[in-house]
Design a protein around this motif. Structure first.
Motif, PDB file in Angstrom:
ATOM      1  N   UNK A  93      12.557  -8.677  34.636  1.00 58.19           N
ATOM      2  CA  UNK A  93      12.201  -7.293  34.939  1.00 58.19           C
ATOM      3  C   UNK A  93      12.802  -6.926  36.292  1.00 58.19           C
ATOM      4  N   UNK A  94      13.574  -5.855  36.301  1.00 63.38           N
ATOM      5  CA  UNK A  94      14.239  -5.381  37.508  1.00 63.38           C
ATOM      6  C   UNK A  94      13.923  -3.904  37.705  1.00 63.38           C
ATOM      7  N   UNK A  95      14.116  -3.423  38.930  1.00 64.96           N
ATOM      8  CA  UNK A  95      13.895  -2.007  39.226  1.00 64.96           C
ATOM      9  C   UNK A  95      15.210  -1.350  39.594  1.00 64.96           C
ATOM     10  N   UNK A  96      15.418  -0.163  39.064  1.00 65.11           N
ATOM     11  CA  UNK A  96      16.591   0.637  39.396  1.00 65.11           C
ATOM     12  C   UNK A  96      16.116   1.854  40.175  1.00 65.11           C
ATOM     13  N   UNK A  97      16.675   2.098  41.340  1.00 70.81           N
ATOM     14  CA  UNK A  97      16.241   3.266  42.114  1.00 70.81           C
ATOM     15  C   UNK A  97      16.675   4.575  41.453  1.00 70.81           C
ATOM     16  N   UNK A  98      15.767   5.526  41.433  1.00 74.73           N
ATOM     17  CA  UNK A  98      16.030   6.866  40.921  1.00 74.73           C
ATOM     18  C   UNK A  98      15.596   7.862  41.988  1.00 74.73           C
ATOM     19  N   UNK A  99      15.937   9.133  41.842  1.00 75.11           N
ATOM     20  CA  UNK A  99      15.630  10.117  42.889  1.00 75.11           C
ATOM     21  C   UNK A  99      14.144  10.207  43.242  1.00 75.11           C
ATOM     22  N   UNK A 100      13.897  10.739  44.411  1.00 75.11           N
ATOM     23  CA  UNK A 100      12.569  10.985  44.970  1.00 75.11           C
ATOM     24  C   UNK A 100      11.797   9.688  45.228  1.00 75.11           C
ATOM     25  N   UNK A 101      12.522   8.631  45.548  1.00 68.13           N
ATOM     26  CA  UNK A 101      11.888   7.384  45.952  1.00 68.13           C
ATOM     27  C   UNK A 101      11.204   6.605  44.850  1.00 68.13           C
ATOM     28  N   UNK A 102      11.521   6.920  43.644  1.00 65.80           N
ATOM     29  CA  UNK A 102      10.902   6.216  42.521  1.00 65.80           C
ATOM     30  C   UNK A 102      11.790   5.067  42.053  1.00 65.80           C
ATOM     31  N   UNK A 103      11.250   4.286  41.133  1.00 62.89           N
ATOM     32  CA  UNK A 103      12.022   3.197  40.550  1.00 62.89           C
ATOM     33  C   UNK A 103      11.700   3.072  39.072  1.00 62.89           C
ATOM     34  N   UNK A 104      12.729   2.986  38.256  1.00 62.66           N
ATOM     35  CA  UNK A 104      12.531   2.772  36.824  1.00 62.66           C
ATOM     36  C   UNK A 104      12.768   1.307  36.505  1.00 62.66           C
ATOM     37  N   UNK A 105      11.970   0.791  35.591  1.00 65.91           N
ATOM     38  CA  UNK A 105      12.064  -0.616  35.230  1.00 65.91           C
ATOM     39  C   UNK A 105      13.209  -0.852  34.244  1.00 65.91           C
ATOM     40  N   UNK A 106      13.963  -1.902  34.505  1.00 61.98           N
ATOM     41  CA  UNK A 106      15.011  -2.353  33.605  1.00 61.98           C
ATOM     42  C   UNK A 106      14.571  -3.704  33.059  1.00 61.98           C
ATOM     43  N   UNK A 107      14.636  -3.856  31.748  1.00 62.50           N
ATOM     44  CA  UNK A 107      14.269  -5.119  31.118  1.00 62.50           C
ATOM     45  C   UNK A 107      15.535  -5.812  30.626  1.00 62.50           C
ATOM     46  N   UNK A 108      15.814  -6.986  31.190  1.00 66.03           N
ATOM     47  CA  UNK A 108      16.960  -7.782  30.762  1.00 66.03           C
ATOM     48  C   UNK A 108      16.436  -8.853  29.827  1.00 66.03           C
ATOM     49  N   UNK A 109      16.692  -8.668  28.550  1.00 64.97           N
ATOM     50  CA  UNK A 109      16.107  -9.526  27.532  1.00 64.97           C
ATOM     51  C   UNK A 109      16.971 -10.754  27.270  1.00 64.97           C
ATOM     52  N   UNK A 110      16.319 -11.795  26.783  1.00 61.63           N
ATOM     53  CA  UNK A 110      17.033 -13.005  26.379  1.00 61.63           C
ATOM     54  C   UNK A 110      16.535 -13.438  25.006  1.00 61.63           C
ATOM     55  N   UNK A 111      17.260 -14.374  24.383  1.00 63.18           N
ATOM     56  CA  UNK A 111      16.970 -14.785  23.015  1.00 63.18           C
ATOM     57  C   UNK A 111      16.854 -16.296  22.909  1.00 63.18           C
ATOM     58  N   UNK A 112      16.091 -16.722  21.914  1.00 66.70           N
ATOM     59  CA  UNK A 112      16.028 -18.123  21.508  1.00 66.70           C
ATOM     60  C   UNK A 112      16.508 -18.196  20.063  1.00 66.70           C
ATOM     61  N   UNK A 113      17.441 -19.100  19.776  1.00 69.75           N
ATOM     62  CA  UNK A 113      18.026 -19.210  18.440  1.00 69.75           C
ATOM     63  C   UNK A 113      17.708 -20.589  17.866  1.00 69.75           C
ATOM     64  N   UNK A 114      17.294 -20.622  16.607  1.00 70.35           N
ATOM     65  CA  UNK A 114      17.045 -21.878  15.888  1.00 70.35           C
ATOM     66  C   UNK A 114      17.793 -21.812  14.560  1.00 70.35           C
ATOM     67  N   UNK A 115      18.617 -22.831  14.291  1.00 65.84           N
ATOM     68  CA  UNK A 115      19.391 -22.890  13.054  1.00 65.84           C
ATOM     69  C   UNK A 115      19.069 -24.211  12.358  1.00 65.84           C
ATOM     70  N   UNK A 116      18.792 -24.137  11.050  1.00 65.14           N
ATOM     71  CA  UNK A 116      18.506 -25.324  10.243  1.00 65.14           C
ATOM     72  C   UNK A 116      19.559 -25.423   9.145  1.00 65.14           C
ATOM     73  N   UNK A 117      20.062 -26.627   8.963  1.00 63.20           N
ATOM     74  CA  UNK A 117      21.109 -26.885   7.978  1.00 63.20           C
ATOM     75  C   UNK A 117      20.512 -27.470   6.716  1.00 63.20           C
ATOM     76  N   UNK A 118      21.040 -27.053   5.569  1.00 63.30           N
ATOM     77  CA  UNK A 118      20.571 -27.580   4.287  1.00 63.30           C
ATOM     78  C   UNK A 118      21.743 -28.011   3.425  1.00 63.30           C
ATOM     79  N   UNK A 119      21.438 -28.766   2.372  1.00 64.56           N
ATOM     80  CA  UNK A 119      22.472 -29.210   1.447  1.00 64.56           C
ATOM     81  C   UNK A 119      22.201 -28.643   0.069  1.00 64.56           C
ATOM     82  N   UNK A 120      23.258 -28.208  -0.612  1.00 60.80           N
ATOM     83  CA  UNK A 120      23.125 -27.686  -1.969  1.00 60.80           C
ATOM     84  C   UNK A 120      23.231 -28.811  -2.968  1.00 60.80           C
TER      85      UNK A 120
END
Length: 120
Positions: A93-120
């Motif tokens: 979570x980060x803040x980006x400055x915007x006018x009038x002294x405010x700050x808007x939140x920026x969400x930098x998301x991340x991922x978790x990946x799981x892969x399972x292998x199978x046989x036919x």
């Protein structure tokens, strides 16, 4: 939810990928239930370069895990992606400055990946 694990199941996971899960799922849906070699070919020529590069490395790691677990004489031709999940990881979570002294939140998301292998 109980997860079924068999002795022949081989999996690979990657945590904390700095891409949003929504973008990652676009590519995950593209390669789901495909044969492993077809999936690698699809990722090689995909337009989403950064995400497809991450998935390609993960699939190569998955193939390497399978080779370590099984003897080399078995055919790789019948391998397919049995299950692929992309979950949300930690969010920075980060803040980006915007006018009038405010700050808007920026969400930098991340991922978790799981892969399972199978046989036919």
């Amino acid at each position: 939810m109980k997860q079924e694990t068999s002795s022949s199941a081989v999996s690979a996971s990657l945590n904390g990928v700095r891409n949003s899960p929504r973008k990652m799922r676009l590519i995950a849906n593209l390669i789901r239930n495909k044969e492993i070699q077809n999936a690698i070919d699809l990722l090689t020529y995909s337009q989403k370069r950064k995400v497809s590069f991450i998935f390609k490395k993960l699939l190569l790691s998955l193939l390497s895990n399978w080779k370590k677990k099984n003897d080399q004489s078995e055919n790789e031709k019948f391998l397919y992606i049995k299950e692929i999940r992309v979950n949300q990881g930690k969010t920075l979570k980060r803040l980006r400055p915007v006018p009038q002294g405010r700050g808007h939140r920026i969400r930098k998301r991340s991922s978790n990946i799981i892969v399972v292998l199978g046989q036919k």
